[in-house]
Design a protein around this motif. Structure first.
Motif, PDB file in Angstrom:
ATOM      1  N   ALA A  32       0.940  -1.339  -0.013  1.00 35.65           N
ATOM      2  CA  ALA A  32      -0.012   0.050  -0.026  1.00 35.65           C
ATOM      3  C   ALA A  32       0.732   1.410   0.021  1.00 35.65           C
ATOM      4  O   ALA A  32       2.198   1.176   0.488  1.00 35.65           O
ATOM      5  N   THR A  33       0.294   2.297  -0.562  1.00 31.54           N
ATOM      6  CA  THR A  33       0.833   3.822  -0.461  1.00 31.54           C
ATOM      7  C   THR A  33       0.129   4.633  -0.175  1.00 31.54           C
ATOM      8  O   THR A  33      -1.392   4.643  -0.490  1.00 31.54           O
ATOM      9  N   LEU A  34       0.200   5.678   0.574  1.00 33.21           N
ATOM     10  CA  LEU A  34      -0.496   6.968   0.660  1.00 33.21           C
ATOM     11  C   LEU A  34       0.386   8.111  -0.060  1.00 33.21           C
ATOM     12  O   LEU A  34       1.876   8.075  -0.226  1.00 33.21           O
ATOM     13  N   HIS A  35      -0.503   8.982  -0.436  1.00 37.86           N
ATOM     14  CA  HIS A  35       0.410  10.243  -1.599  1.00 37.86           C
ATOM     15  C   HIS A  35      -0.317  11.522  -1.041  1.00 37.86           C
ATOM     16  O   HIS A  35      -1.479  11.701  -0.950  1.00 37.86           O
ATOM     17  N   ARG A  36       0.857  12.287  -0.693  1.00 40.41           N
ATOM     18  CA  ARG A  36       0.365  13.867  -0.599  1.00 40.41           C
ATOM     19  C   ARG A  36       0.664  14.476  -1.804  1.00 40.41           C
ATOM     20  O   ARG A  36       1.747  14.511  -2.102  1.00 40.41           O
ATOM     21  N   LEU A  37      -0.255  15.103  -2.327  1.00 40.24           N
ATOM     22  CA  LEU A  37      -0.031  16.078  -3.582  1.00 40.24           C
ATOM     23  C   LEU A  37      -0.377  17.522  -3.325  1.00 40.24           C
ATOM     24  O   LEU A  37      -1.333  17.838  -2.725  1.00 40.24           O
ATOM     25  N   ARG A  38       0.369  18.278  -3.687  1.00 42.51           N
ATOM     26  CA  ARG A  38       0.352  19.839  -3.528  1.00 42.51           C
ATOM     27  C   ARG A  38       0.560  20.542  -4.898  1.00 42.51           C
ATOM     28  O   ARG A  38       1.758  20.120  -5.500  1.00 42.51           O
ATOM     29  N   ALA A  39      -0.141  21.294  -5.384  1.00 48.18           N
ATOM     30  CA  ALA A  39      -0.067  22.218  -6.439  1.00 48.18           C
ATOM     31  C   ALA A  39      -0.106  23.570  -6.250  1.00 48.18           C
ATOM     32  O   ALA A  39      -0.869  24.025  -5.693  1.00 48.18           O
ATOM     33  N   GLY A  40       0.898  24.540  -6.630  1.00 52.24           N
ATOM     34  CA  GLY A  40       0.907  25.949  -6.578  1.00 52.24           C
ATOM     35  C   GLY A  40       0.580  26.533  -7.926  1.00 52.24           C
ATOM     36  O   GLY A  40       1.158  26.186  -8.931  1.00 52.24           O
ATOM     37  N   LEU A  41      -0.614  27.625  -7.729  1.00 50.17           N
ATOM     38  CA  LEU A  41      -0.941  28.039  -8.793  1.00 50.17           C
ATOM     39  C   LEU A  41      -0.755  29.662  -8.851  1.00 50.17           C
ATOM     40  O   LEU A  41      -0.649  30.053  -7.649  1.00 50.17           O
ATOM     41  N   ASP A  42      -0.151  30.371  -9.688  1.00 42.81           N
ATOM     42  CA  ASP A  42      -0.051  31.770  -9.699  1.00 42.81           C
ATOM     43  C   ASP A  42      -1.400  32.369  -9.907  1.00 42.81           C
ATOM     44  O   ASP A  42      -2.390  32.068 -10.043  1.00 42.81           O
ATOM     45  N   ALA A  43      -1.396  33.742  -9.840  1.00 44.68           N
ATOM     46  CA  ALA A  43      -2.496  34.603 -10.025  1.00 44.68           C
ATOM     47  C   ALA A  43      -3.436  34.335 -11.055  1.00 44.68           C
ATOM     48  O   ALA A  43      -4.419  34.439 -11.071  1.00 44.68           O
ATOM     49  N   SER A  44      -2.656  33.910 -12.314  1.00 42.96           N
ATOM     50  CA  SER A  44      -3.117  33.696 -13.607  1.00 42.96           C
ATOM     51  C   SER A  44      -3.822  32.371 -13.656  1.00 42.96           C
ATOM     52  O   SER A  44      -4.180  31.809 -14.745  1.00 42.96           O
ATOM     53  N   GLY A  45      -3.334  31.456 -12.754  1.00 41.17           N
ATOM     54  CA  GLY A  45      -3.789  30.048 -12.901  1.00 41.17           C
ATOM     55  C   GLY A  45      -2.687  29.258 -13.354  1.00 41.17           C
ATOM     56  O   GLY A  45      -3.176  28.169 -13.489  1.00 41.17           O
ATOM     57  N   ALA A  46      -1.460  29.670 -13.550  1.00 40.10           N
ATOM     58  CA  ALA A  46      -0.588  28.756 -14.138  1.00 40.10           C
ATOM     59  C   ALA A  46       0.159  28.087 -13.083  1.00 40.10           C
ATOM     60  O   ALA A  46       0.240  28.623 -11.850  1.00 40.10           O
ATOM     61  N   LEU A  47       0.285  26.639 -13.483  1.00 38.93           N
ATOM     62  CA  LEU A  47       0.796  25.841 -12.500  1.00 38.93           C
ATOM     63  C   LEU A  47       2.560  26.096 -12.212  1.00 38.93           C
ATOM     64  O   LEU A  47       3.186  26.106 -13.053  1.00 38.93           O
ATOM     65  N   THR A  48       2.736  26.500 -10.957  1.00 38.67           N
ATOM     66  CA  THR A  48       4.206  27.011 -10.883  1.00 38.67           C
ATOM     67  C   THR A  48       4.744  25.865  -9.928  1.00 38.67           C
ATOM     68  O   THR A  48       6.082  26.277  -9.815  1.00 38.67           O
ATOM     69  N   ALA A  49       4.223  25.240  -9.098  1.00 32.12           N
ATOM     70  CA  ALA A  49       4.883  24.258  -8.346  1.00 32.12           C
ATOM     71  C   ALA A  49       3.946  22.827  -8.083  1.00 32.12           C
ATOM     72  O   ALA A  49       2.605  22.920  -8.311  1.00 32.12           O
ATOM     73  N   TRP A  50       4.719  21.816  -8.042  1.00 29.48           N
ATOM     74  CA  TRP A  50       4.107  20.439  -7.755  1.00 29.48           C
ATOM     75  C   TRP A  50       4.925  19.691  -6.809  1.00 29.48           C
ATOM     76  O   TRP A  50       6.274  19.628  -6.903  1.00 29.48           O
ATOM     77  N   ALA A  51       4.223  19.251  -5.907  1.00 27.70           N
ATOM     78  CA  ALA A  51       4.796  18.479  -4.727  1.00 27.70           C
ATOM     79  C   ALA A  51       4.234  17.040  -4.540  1.00 27.70           C
ATOM     80  O   ALA A  51       3.095  17.126  -4.447  1.00 27.70           O
ATOM     81  N   HIS A  52       4.892  15.988  -4.548  1.00 25.77           N
ATOM     82  CA  HIS A  52       4.417  14.689  -4.702  1.00 25.77           C
ATOM     83  C   HIS A  52       4.971  13.695  -3.322  1.00 25.77           C
ATOM     84  O   HIS A  52       6.432  13.508  -3.702  1.00 25.77           O
ATOM     85  N   ARG A  53       4.669  13.522  -2.419  1.00 28.05           N
ATOM     86  CA  ARG A  53       4.937  12.901  -1.352  1.00 28.05           C
ATOM     87  C   ARG A  53       4.447  11.324  -1.200  1.00 28.05           C
ATOM     88  O   ARG A  53       3.288  11.329  -1.309  1.00 28.05           O
ATOM     89  N   ILE A  54       5.452  10.329  -1.264  1.00 27.81           N
ATOM     90  CA  ILE A  54       4.949   8.986  -1.478  1.00 27.81           C
ATOM     91  C   ILE A  54       5.318   8.293   0.062  1.00 27.81           C
ATOM     92  O   ILE A  54       6.341   8.205   0.427  1.00 27.81           O
ATOM     93  N   ALA A  55       4.471   7.823   0.568  1.00 31.60           N
ATOM     94  CA  ALA A  55       4.652   7.095   1.945  1.00 31.60           C
ATOM     95  C   ALA A  55       4.207   5.510   1.893  1.00 31.60           C
ATOM     96  O   ALA A  55       2.949   5.504   1.488  1.00 31.60           O
ATOM     97  N   GLY A  56       5.109   4.718   2.113  1.00 26.96           N
ATOM     98  CA  GLY A  56       4.605   3.339   2.006  1.00 26.96           C
ATOM     99  C   GLY A  56       5.819   2.550   2.157  1.00 26.96           C
ATOM    100  O   GLY A  56       7.067   2.805   2.220  1.00 26.96           O
TER     101      GLY A  56
END
Lengths: 714, 157
Positions: free
Chosen positions: A426-450
């Motif tokens: 099994a795994t758990l995943h924490r995902l975070r995405a950062g968006l700027d004021a225009s809605g552009a994707l500026t950051a992506w973070a994916h942590r996998i635990a298992g």
């Protein structure tokens, strides 16, 4: 960055240079009374009657290697396919790494097998040219014959003796794909006729003179071992002949399988156990530990820019947790192996994806040298990674040894198979995405635990395990300024193993679904956002792999177009998509069409586009795509959970495989490529779940982030 | 232990065994007919399907003592040369992957066609809906049953 690549290195069985230790110079040893054969290498032998025996160095488990690999040899040799006989190699000096996994059977043997066939073809041609006393260049080959400049024609069989006396050319010319007559055409499976008549011999069908059958009583806890037992009642069962102790449990030996199983039932009532380290292991606890690990320290798998900083600076941050359970291989043929020990050595018959390792581990268990153990590779009734393990074949050697030599077939039943699988963790995943004021994707973070498969497999933590466990997550192909993918290992006491699609299945599920969330959050079409962020990228390096993003973009466009992406659908119906560059080798995209009505999910169709380089056998490719999608879809509704070290699921009742009525229509599109073949067994698997769950969102507005899917939530 | 006379694929066999012994193990371990497969032993996967008379049964859940005088047909007896329309269709449409469950699929399909020579998709899904295939050959299974039904149409006008 395949984890199995790490495993190969660690196990020291990978061949550098000549592919996977397959030796081109070695000669097969014909049987003592065999007629003279022309066998310039270990892969083929031409007989005087013109039939040709081709030796397959990989294990057939339904992926079609006993068709695809001989086709490569037959093409270069210009053989008549009807005169080809196929046998399986035995591990030994000629075949030092027969390991079958990672969608590599064609790609890893492609160069060697073409050369093997070309070598034989050139020698047969030279033998004919010498006999006719004509220029070699004026001769050609066709369907098992050499043709001369006049009307000369000689079958390969007639040239066996002469060709065998010629020097082996070092660098024979390879055919141009333009001249292919077999490769690239649809060829039905070589074993088809034997399968439909019941003549095909799987491991469990092996029958040796005097063979006995054994069932091993193992603890229901994966780490348990027997303390004390009374064999009396088991020995009273008619047909039971012996009860012996082996390291994994107690074997009941009988004249038939049923008596062995009945005897084992009686023995179970009279046995006490030492349960070992797993006895307190629960899925609920594991989930707690995994959740803690989602925010604790992690090992970096990919760092591009500073994702944490970019998340802080983002105008908006999206965050979600994804969850994927333990899974079982659930092959329909349970584990089994047959072993016979003789004074000079031992012989084993088993369906193994790791024949060399099966040989080595059995030899160690028997106190023999590996070359004293002959391993015969039987057909496999489903592998999916389970039979990379040699636990079952080693145990069978131990049973045969304890019981006086055999031949003995150790048979697992369905419950053994579920309880003592090498489960995919099994795994758990924490995902975070950062968006700027225009809605552009500026950051992506994916942590996998298992838990780590590689750690379990090699018995220790290895530096590269982070790359293995993050496979599918770290190679997110979208151009995002800041990316961080990391992994936090969570200990588990259960033995683990790879499962068709490996870590890429949970990682791509989380990645492609969360990407879909981002697209909807910024009001963009999920296809368009993918195409935008694949952008104009060319070759991109991820970990140790390099992917050609242009090829990925192409398959995504083809799948979307063929599926009619963007068309108007009735209420309650939706399309979802996912794409991935598998190990930087095979590019695939899938679009699922689903409907949800009264809480019932129906998957109508999956459209798949793939680019896996040159396609050796299109019929085999389509079967692998259909099968890969079925495997992925099956996992939508299955899980293994643990209570006090026991699997809660012990049979198909609690682990319901996809059935005929649930199977969607599958449409496969091959994007033609001049690249060398890569692989197709696994790449379709990881896309099925995210494509379907993204389609469920499109149909219902409900986001599902947990497998197995709880339909009551929609 | 008791003595039983079984008719399997038209041949008579005398078997001494417990009446409790599942037919599956009689076929595989006593008579050497290994085309009938062991998958789950719980009647859930269908790999062990044989015909008892005309009916498809799970041989893993059929006690030897319950067979009586009914004739048993296994995959080896469906057509020894693989000439049954289903076997031909299976090969032509390249249905099998690993192949392990396929003899059970074919025996289940053969019983369906014997009763219903022109089944619909729904008929096929219903009849074969309890036969598991982990390789995912389902689409081709359905196609092959239809193809065999078409073949039948030619044979039996």
């Amino acid at each position: 960055m395949t984890d199995r690549r790490d495993f190969l290195k660690i196990a020291g069985v990978a061949g550098a240079g000549l592919v996977l230790g397959l030796r081109l110079d070695a000669k097969t040893r014909p049987g003592a009374a065999a007629a003279p054969e022309f066998a310039p290498n270990a892969f083929l032998a031409v007989r005087p009657d013109g039939t040709v025996r081709i030796t397959v160095p990989k294990t057939e488990m339904g992926q079609g290697v006993r068709t695809a690999l001989p086709l490569v040899v037959a093409e270069e040799m210009d053989l008549d396919w009807a005169k080809v006989e196929v046998i399986n190699a035995n591990p030994g000096p000629d075949f030092k790494s027969m390991q079958t996994g990672g969608s590599t059977s064609v790609s890893s043997t492609w160069g060697t097998l073409r050369k093997a066939g070309a070598t034989a073809r050139e020698m047969l041609k030279a033998a004919a040219a010498a006999r006719w006393n004509v220029d070699l260049k004026s001769c050609r080959t066709e369907k098992g014959f050499v043709l001369g400049p006049g009307n000369q024609k000689l079958g390969y069989g007639a040239l066996v003796e002469a060709a065998a006396k010629l020097p082996v050319p070092k660098d024979p010319s390879l055919k141009s794909p333009r001249d292919y007559r077999l490769l690239g055409k649809r060829t039905p499976r070589f074993d088809g006729p034997d399968i439909v008549t019941g003549k095909a011999i799987f491991g469990l069908d092996v029958r040796r003179p005097g063979q006995r059958f054994a069932a091993v009583l193992r603890s229901t806890v994966c780490t348990g071992r027997p303390m004390a037992w009374d064999a009396g009642k088991a020995l009273e069962v008619p047909g039971v002949v012996d009860v012996v102790k082996v390291p994994t449990g107690i074997a009941v030996i009988a004249t038939n399988t049923w008596a062995a199983l009945k005897g084992r039932e009686r023995l179970a009532a009279d046995t006490t156990w030492e349960l070992g380290s797993a006895q307190d292991f629960n899925s609920a606890d594991l989930e707690t530990f995994m959740r803690e690990a989602l925010t604790g320290p992690g090992e970096e798998a990919r760092k591009q820019g500073d994702a944490e900083k970019a998340l802080v600076a983002a105008a908006k941050v999206l965050e979600a947790e994804y969850s994927f359970p333990y899974q079982a291989h659930a092959t329909v043929e349970p584990m089994n192996a047959t072993v016979q020990i003789r004074p000079e050595g031992a012989e084993m018959w088993t369906g193994s994806q790791s024949p060399n390792k099966a040989q080595a581990t059995a030899a160690a268990a028997l106190g023999l040298k590996p070359e004293q153990v002959k391993v015969n590779v039987a057909l496999i009734g489903g592998g999916f990674g389970r039979r990379l393990g040699t636990d079952f074949s080693t145990e069978a050697a131990q049973v045969a040894k304890a019981a006086g030599g055999g031949p003995i077939q150790v048979v697992w039943d369905r419950e053994d198979d579920f309880r003592h699988d090498l489960h995919h963790p099994a795994t758990l995943h924490r995902l975070r995405a950062g968006l700027d004021a225009s809605g552009a994707l500026t950051a992506w973070a994916h942590r996998i635990a298992g838990p780590s498969i590689l750690h379990s497999w090699v018995g220790q933590k290895t530096p590269s395990q982070v790359l293995a466990e993050a496979n599918g997550a770290l190679d997110i192909p979208y151009a995002i300024p800041a990316i961080r993918v990391d992994y936090a290992e969570v200990a588990a006491p259960t033995p683990l193993g790879w499962w068709r699609g490996i870590e890429i299945v949970p990682n791509v599920f989380a990645r492609e679904c969360f990407f879909d969330e981002v697209a909807h959050a910024v009001g963009k079409d999920p296809l368009q956002l993918r195409l935008d962020l694949l952008g104009n990228q060319g070759l991109v390096k991820f970990g140790r792999d390099e992917a050609d993003i242009r090829r990925l973009k192409k398959v995504l466009q083809v799948a979307a177009e063929k599926a009619g992406w963007g068309r108007k659908l009735p209420a309650g119906r939706g399309l979802g998509l996912a794409c991935h560059a598998y190990d930087g080798r095979t590019y695939a995209a899938e679009v699922a069409e689903v409907s949800v009505e009264k809480g019932q999910l129906r998957i109508h169709k999956v459209t798949c586009a793939v680019d896996c380089g040159f396609v050796v056998n299109p019929a085999g490719l389509e079967a692998q795509v259909e099968g890969g999608i079925a495997f992925g879809l099956s996992a939508l509704f299955t899980q293994i959970t643990w209570e006090k070290g026991h699997t809660v699921q012990t049979g198909y009742q609690e682990f319901p495989l996809l059935r005929l009525g649930d199977m969607p229509e599958v449409e496969t599109h091959v994007v033609q490529s001049a690249e060398a073949p890569s692989g197709i067994g696994e790449p379709p698997v990881p896309l099925a779940i995210p494509a379907v769950l993204n389609a469920v969102f499109a149909a219902t507005g409900k986001r599902i982030r947990k497998v197995p899917v709880d339909l009551s939530a929609i | 232990m008791a003595a039983f006379t079984l008719t399997v694929n038209g041949q008579s066999h005398r078997v001494e065994a417990s009446p409790e012994m599942p037919l599956l193990w009689v076929l595989r371990d006593r008579l050497g007919l290994t085309g009938t497969k062991f998958g789950c032993g719980q009647g859930l996967c269908g790999a062990c399907t044989v015909h008892l008379g005309d009916a498809p049964v799970r041989s893993c859940k059929t006690r030897l003592g319950d067979v009586g005088s009914r004739h048993i047909t296994t995959i080896e007896g469906l057509d020894p040369h693989g000439a049954h329309p289903l076997q031909k269709a299976w090969v032509e449409l390249d249905v099998a992957q690993c192949g392990y469950c396929q003899t059970g699929q074919i025996m289940t399909a053969a019983a369906l066609l014997a009763k219903n020579p022109h089944p619909s998709d729904a008929d096929i899904d219903h009849a074969l809906g309890r036969n598991a295939c982990r390789c995912g050959t389902y689409l081709r299974i359905r196609e092959a049953v239809h193809a065999a039904a078409g073949q039948r149409r030619e044979v039996i006008p």
